[in-house]
Scaffold this motif. Structure first.
Motif, PDB file in Angstrom:
ATOM      1  N   ILE A  62     -32.091  16.530 -20.609  1.00 20.05           N
ATOM      2  CA  ILE A  62     -32.672  14.966 -20.634  1.00 20.05           C
ATOM      3  C   ILE A  62     -32.209  14.106 -21.679  1.00 20.05           C
ATOM      4  O   ILE A  62     -31.729  13.036 -21.689  1.00 20.05           O
ATOM      5  N   GLN A  63     -32.504  14.670 -22.893  1.00 22.12           N
ATOM      6  CA  GLN A  63     -32.091  14.133 -24.078  1.00 22.12           C
ATOM      7  C   GLN A  63     -30.599  13.775 -24.395  1.00 22.12           C
ATOM      8  O   GLN A  63     -29.935  12.546 -24.663  1.00 22.12           O
ATOM      9  N   ALA A  64     -29.792  14.777 -23.785  1.00 23.72           N
ATOM     10  CA  ALA A  64     -28.470  14.798 -23.973  1.00 23.72           C
ATOM     11  C   ALA A  64     -27.613  13.669 -22.827  1.00 23.72           C
ATOM     12  O   ALA A  64     -26.836  13.524 -23.137  1.00 23.72           O
ATOM     13  N   ALA A  65     -28.621  13.419 -21.863  1.00 24.86           N
ATOM     14  CA  ALA A  65     -28.061  12.358 -20.850  1.00 24.86           C
ATOM     15  C   ALA A  65     -28.383  10.843 -21.461  1.00 24.86           C
ATOM     16  O   ALA A  65     -28.312   9.881 -20.768  1.00 24.86           O
ATOM     17  N   ALA A  66     -28.778  10.946 -22.585  1.00 28.32           N
ATOM     18  CA  ALA A  66     -29.199   9.347 -23.113  1.00 28.32           C
ATOM     19  C   ALA A  66     -27.929   8.346 -23.688  1.00 28.32           C
ATOM     20  O   ALA A  66     -28.520   7.422 -23.837  1.00 28.32           O
ATOM     21  N   ASP A  67     -27.091   9.232 -23.597  1.00 27.50           N
ATOM     22  CA  ASP A  67     -25.794   8.120 -23.977  1.00 27.50           C
ATOM     23  C   ASP A  67     -24.772   8.189 -22.719  1.00 27.50           C
ATOM     24  O   ASP A  67     -23.322   8.726 -23.212  1.00 27.50           O
ATOM     25  N   PRO A  68     -24.936   7.806 -21.883  1.00 24.79           N
ATOM     26  CA  PRO A  68     -23.846   8.066 -20.557  1.00 24.79           C
ATOM     27  C   PRO A  68     -22.956   6.840 -20.723  1.00 24.79           C
ATOM     28  O   PRO A  68     -22.951   5.686 -21.315  1.00 24.79           O
ATOM     29  N   ASP A  69     -21.791   7.094 -20.301  1.00 22.64           N
ATOM     30  CA  ASP A  69     -20.778   6.045 -19.951  1.00 22.64           C
ATOM     31  C   ASP A  69     -21.223   5.003 -19.164  1.00 22.64           C
ATOM     32  O   ASP A  69     -22.043   5.404 -18.090  1.00 22.64           O
ATOM     33  N   LEU A  70     -20.743   3.801 -19.180  1.00 20.26           N
ATOM     34  CA  LEU A  70     -21.139   2.603 -18.401  1.00 20.26           C
ATOM     35  C   LEU A  70     -21.062   2.836 -16.817  1.00 20.26           C
ATOM     36  O   LEU A  70     -22.005   2.785 -16.184  1.00 20.26           O
ATOM     37  N   GLY A  71     -20.134   3.329 -16.446  1.00 23.76           N
ATOM     38  CA  GLY A  71     -19.797   3.676 -15.102  1.00 23.76           C
ATOM     39  C   GLY A  71     -20.781   4.818 -14.618  1.00 23.76           C
ATOM     40  O   GLY A  71     -21.300   4.570 -13.180  1.00 23.76           O
ATOM     41  N   THR A  72     -21.090   5.965 -15.344  1.00 22.12           N
ATOM     42  CA  THR A  72     -21.957   6.792 -14.930  1.00 22.12           C
ATOM     43  C   THR A  72     -23.442   6.247 -14.714  1.00 22.12           C
ATOM     44  O   THR A  72     -24.318   6.464 -13.715  1.00 22.12           O
ATOM     45  N   PHE A  73     -23.887   5.362 -16.027  1.00 19.02           N
ATOM     46  CA  PHE A  73     -25.180   4.775 -15.526  1.00 19.02           C
ATOM     47  C   PHE A  73     -25.254   3.790 -14.588  1.00 19.02           C
ATOM     48  O   PHE A  73     -26.352   3.895 -13.934  1.00 19.02           O
ATOM     49  N   ALA A 122     -23.881   4.068 -11.586  1.00 19.76           N
ATOM     50  CA  ALA A 122     -24.005   4.789 -10.342  1.00 19.76           C
ATOM     51  C   ALA A 122     -25.533   5.515 -10.347  1.00 19.76           C
ATOM     52  O   ALA A 122     -26.006   5.668  -9.299  1.00 19.76           O
ATOM     53  N   ALA A 123     -25.918   6.001 -11.385  1.00 20.79           N
ATOM     54  CA  ALA A 123     -27.200   6.697 -11.717  1.00 20.79           C
ATOM     55  C   ALA A 123     -28.372   5.676 -11.140  1.00 20.79           C
ATOM     56  O   ALA A 123     -29.394   6.364 -10.636  1.00 20.79           O
ATOM     57  N   ILE A 124     -28.294   4.475 -11.668  1.00 19.13           N
ATOM     58  CA  ILE A 124     -29.632   3.637 -11.247  1.00 19.13           C
ATOM     59  C   ILE A 124     -29.794   3.167 -10.024  1.00 19.13           C
ATOM     60  O   ILE A 124     -30.725   2.583  -9.658  1.00 19.13           O
ATOM     61  N   GLU A 155     -24.948   0.543  -2.231  1.00 18.02           N
ATOM     62  CA  GLU A 155     -23.603   0.700  -2.006  1.00 18.02           C
ATOM     63  C   GLU A 155     -22.689   0.826  -3.010  1.00 18.02           C
ATOM     64  O   GLU A 155     -21.530   0.850  -2.889  1.00 18.02           O
ATOM     65  N   VAL A 156     -23.297   1.158  -4.239  1.00 21.27           N
ATOM     66  CA  VAL A 156     -22.432   1.444  -5.409  1.00 21.27           C
ATOM     67  C   VAL A 156     -22.507   2.914  -5.849  1.00 21.27           C
ATOM     68  O   VAL A 156     -23.533   3.432  -6.332  1.00 21.27           O
ATOM     69  N   GLY A 157     -21.423   3.669  -5.314  1.00 20.71           N
ATOM     70  CA  GLY A 157     -21.238   5.054  -5.730  1.00 20.71           C
ATOM     71  C   GLY A 157     -20.596   5.286  -6.949  1.00 20.71           C
ATOM     72  O   GLY A 157     -20.267   4.185  -7.767  1.00 20.71           O
ATOM     73  N   PRO A 158     -20.446   6.430  -7.510  1.00 15.71           N
ATOM     74  CA  PRO A 158     -19.632   6.577  -8.741  1.00 15.71           C
ATOM     75  C   PRO A 158     -18.079   5.867  -8.773  1.00 15.71           C
ATOM     76  O   PRO A 158     -17.902   5.395 -10.068  1.00 15.71           O
ATOM     77  N   THR A 159     -17.396   5.804  -7.765  1.00 20.05           N
ATOM     78  CA  THR A 159     -15.839   5.012  -7.825  1.00 20.05           C
ATOM     79  C   THR A 159     -16.188   3.710  -8.063  1.00 20.05           C
ATOM     80  O   THR A 159     -15.589   3.068  -8.960  1.00 20.05           O
TER      81      THR A 159
END
Length: 709
Positions: free
Chosen positions: A534-545, A547-549, A553-557
């Motif tokens: 969990i702590q290692a996931a605190a600095d995602p790249d913007l695209g991954t973030f 997609a995650a929230i 209609e907004v997938g990873p691509t």
């Protein structure tokens, strides 16, 4: 059946359950009361499961059971064969493999009456006139249960017939399998039975799984097998398993005495068990449950065939799943003469039913609540074969589809599979319901009002709805999100149920090691690992973030496209629909979804809470280089250290195109581990060069592109 089996027990008829507090008892009184309660509970189990004639109410039985458990806990009075073992013991590391004392062979089978008559001819040529015992071929999991001095000591699955899985602790949790035998039983006994999940309980169990977002079991047999092989007996105890017994594999004075006999003859050496019919009669006297409603002695094969046909006619009304009828030569001496092959008994034959195909009955309709609050109606079915796959649920799409077809519970329907994958209800073949199914006005999970948007229905509870919160957490942490290893849907569900995640996904970053200890049965190491993930996931790249929230209609691509265009999170949150429409491939629907998402105060609050806890998406340099300009890449398989989206972003940031399929315009197919065959075939057909990972990174270096490896 009378009370003479427990003559002086005060808890047999009209028991007084107004017990004195446990703390007021001394050890001797507690031990005496526990012994009397065990005797009474065993008696009530027999009346309920074997005789089908209980003498006390379920609630009264529950009070007796809970009293016994309280005494055993308070005074450490647990015994190996206590009824309280049914609540399950500690989790197992693995199921041990054990060797069967007597081989558990299979039964030859077929669905053609001519094959049954051929079997009868072979039998009569070998031993003369015979009569057959006919009984259901239960569709469950075969087990051998061993009793020594009347106490259950071991249970094992059939396995390969010579060895099976030791499922003793799980079998102890099944109420219809006695921990201790009754009556004048052999000192050493091995009985064969079928553990199954009753049809009604199976559908209720599947309904619960679907409502919780889990995949249902395909059929009762899979449900029984999966449950009996659980490593945690307490999980087995919570699931509705039952058992019928139908064969004495061996009986004698001891295990050694049995091993000295001819294993193929088995119970022939026990006085009074010269026939299978005699076995069937004596098993209930020992407390072992048999199926009496569908048990018949047939004087010839035609009577046996008629019995099978009658059972096929009644198949849908039976309380258990069956896939045929077993014919057994009744006389055990004749069985011994007939013997066995290496795989099956020569004295038995399973006359099977035809598989259900495509048309089946809707048993129930449940409503799932998705991550975005969308309600999806799902039909639970009598399991049916569709294109070689057993199907037990099918999509009903939405209320408009339901109304158009007039689908209701009890209807006979035809099932198809979309794209050979997703089963759905295609049409109603015969309507048995009074009216079609109506979507609920309140969310089945949280009770919030349901809103309709065209043909679709939505729960208005948002993340206050536990179902939406669980799915939001699992999606946030999943493969298309932050990829937090160890935080799957079951863990997400546990976190929400335990109140460790109450508001939104930001609560994940407030978790402590103490919170995670014991989660899903894990220990200190598991807690440390999950917290580190969990702590290692605190600095995602913007695209991954993005997609995650969970923007609809907004997938990873699409998320990566948005990230590259705007560069940082604040710019994305402040963008309007026109700004988003500037991105190639984003139409009005997606643009509207993104702006609506960030216009919602609650969603902005979630983002703010994440940032307050140190989750800050890394900005993306929006200006792309041109080092790879004019090149088109396709990726297949996995490359260590990268997701496919990250690789596509990498080449696109330097001017290349990344597409999802190979064509004549593709310059390179990059092939990682476990690649797809279709893309490789297309590459060969179009003369597209393929690159292993090392060659791909070497190509990037040649063009002056540095990759962080």
């Amino acid at each position: 059946m009378t009370d003479h089996d427990a003559p002086d027990n005060p808890y047999v008829r009209d028991p007084d359950t107004d017990f004195a507090p446990v703390e007021d008892l001394d050890a001797a009184d507690a031990e005496e009361q526990a012994a009397v309660l065990r005797e009474a509970i065993r008696y009530h189990d027999y009346r309920y499961y074997v005789e089908n004639d209980p003498v006390i109410a379920d609630r009264t039985y529950d009070r007796l059971f809970e009293r016994l458990r309280a005494l055993e806990d308070a005074f450490d009075l647990r015994t190996e064969d206590s009824p309280t073992r049914r609540v399950g013991g500690p989790p197992l590391d693995e199921l041990e493999t054990v060797e069967h004392i007597v081989p558990m062979l299979s039964i030859d089978s077929g669905g053609d009456p001519a094959a049954v008559r051929d079997f009868d001819d072979r039998v009569r040529r070998a031993v003369g006139d015979v009569r057959y015992v006919c009984e259901p071929k239960f569709d469950g999991l075969s087990v051998a249960v061993v009793y020594e001095d009347g106490r259950l000591v071991r249970a094992a699955t059939r396995g390969d017939g010579t060895e099976g899985d030791d499922v003793t602790e799980n079998v102890r949790t099944i109420p219809s399998i006695p921990q201790r035998l009754r009556g004048d039983h052999p000192d050493y006994l091995i009985v064969r039975g079928e553990v199954y999940m009753p049809r009604e309980a199976f559908h209720a169990f599947n309904r619960e799984r679907v409502e919780e977002g889990e995949d249902p079991f395909a059929n009762p047999r899979n449900a029984a097998a999966g449950t009996l092989r659980q490593l945690d007996p307490s999980v087995t105890a919570e699931r509705p398993l039952n058992c019928y017994f139908y064969d004495v594999l061996a009986a004698g004075e001891s295990e050694a005495a049995v091993e000295e006999t001819d294993a193929s003859r088995g119970a022939l050496h026990v006085e009074g068990l010269e026939t299978h019919a005699a076995e069937h009669a004596v098993l209930p006297e020992w407390g072992l449950r048999v199926e009496d409603d569908w048990f018949e002695i047939a004087d010839d094969v035609e009577d046996a065939i008629a019995f099978r046909d009658a059972m096929l006619e009644a198949r849908e009304d039976l309380p258990f799943e069956v896939d045929g009828v077993v014919l057994k030569v009744d006389d055990r001496e004749q069985c011994a003469t007939l013997g066995t092959t290496a795989r099956h008994y020569r004295w038995a034959y399973a006359y099977k039913f035809p598989a259900r195909s495509e048309e089946t009955t809707i048993v129930d309709v449940v409503v799932q609540v998705g991550r975005t609050g969308r309600l999806t109606p799902v039909a639970l079915l009598e399991p049916v074969d569709v294109g070689g796959v057993t199907v037990s649920r099918a999509s009903l799409h939405n209320q408009s589809e339901i109304e158009a077809m007039g689908v209701g519970v009890g209807d006979e329907v035809r099932i198809e599979r979309a794209g050979d994958v997703i089963p759905y209800v295609a049409e109603v073949v015969e309507s048995e319901s009074e009216e079609h199914f109506e979507m609920p006005e309140e969310c089945p999970v949280c009770g919030s009002p349901v809103a309709r948007d065209g043909p679709l229905h939505y729960c208005t509870g948002g993340l206050q709805c536990p179902a939406q919160l669980v799915r939001a957490v699992s999606y946030f942490a999943g493969d298309d999100g932050l990829d937090i290893e160890g935080l799957g849907e079951q863990t997400a569900k546990t976190l929400v149920e335990e109140g460790l995640v109450e508001d939104d996904v930001a609560d994940l970053f407030d978790l402590t090691e103490e919170d995670l200890l014991g989660l899903d049965g894990g220990g200190e190491k598991s807690a440390e690992n999950l917290l580190a993930e969990i702590q290692a996931a605190a600095d995602p790249d913007l695209g991954t973030f993005l997609a995650a929230i969970g923007i609809p209609e907004v997938g990873p691509t699409v998320a990566q496209d948005i990230a590259r265009h705007f560069g940082d999170l604040d710019a994305v949150m402040d963008a309007d629909e026109n700004d988003l429409r500037e991105i190639e491939g984003i139409g009005p629907a997606v643009a509207r979804r993104v702006t609506e998402f960030f216009a919602n105060d609650r969603n902005r609050r979630v983002v703010a809470r994440l940032r307050e806890r140190g989750v800050e998406p890394e900005s993306v340099e929006s200006d792309t280089g041109n080092e790879l300009a004019g090149l088109t890449f396709v990726f297949t398989g996995s490359i260590e250290g990268y997701t496919r989206e990250e690789l596509e972003t990498l080449v696109e940031l330097h001017g290349a195109n990344a597409t999802g399929s190979v064509s004549g315009n593709t310059d390179y197919l990059v092939v990682g581990a476990n690649p797809g065959q279709t893309k490789r075939d297309d590459a060969a057909a179009n003369d597209v060069p393929t690159l292993e990972p090392e060659a791909f990174f070497a190509l990037l270096a040649e063009h002056g592109v540095e990759a962080d490896r």
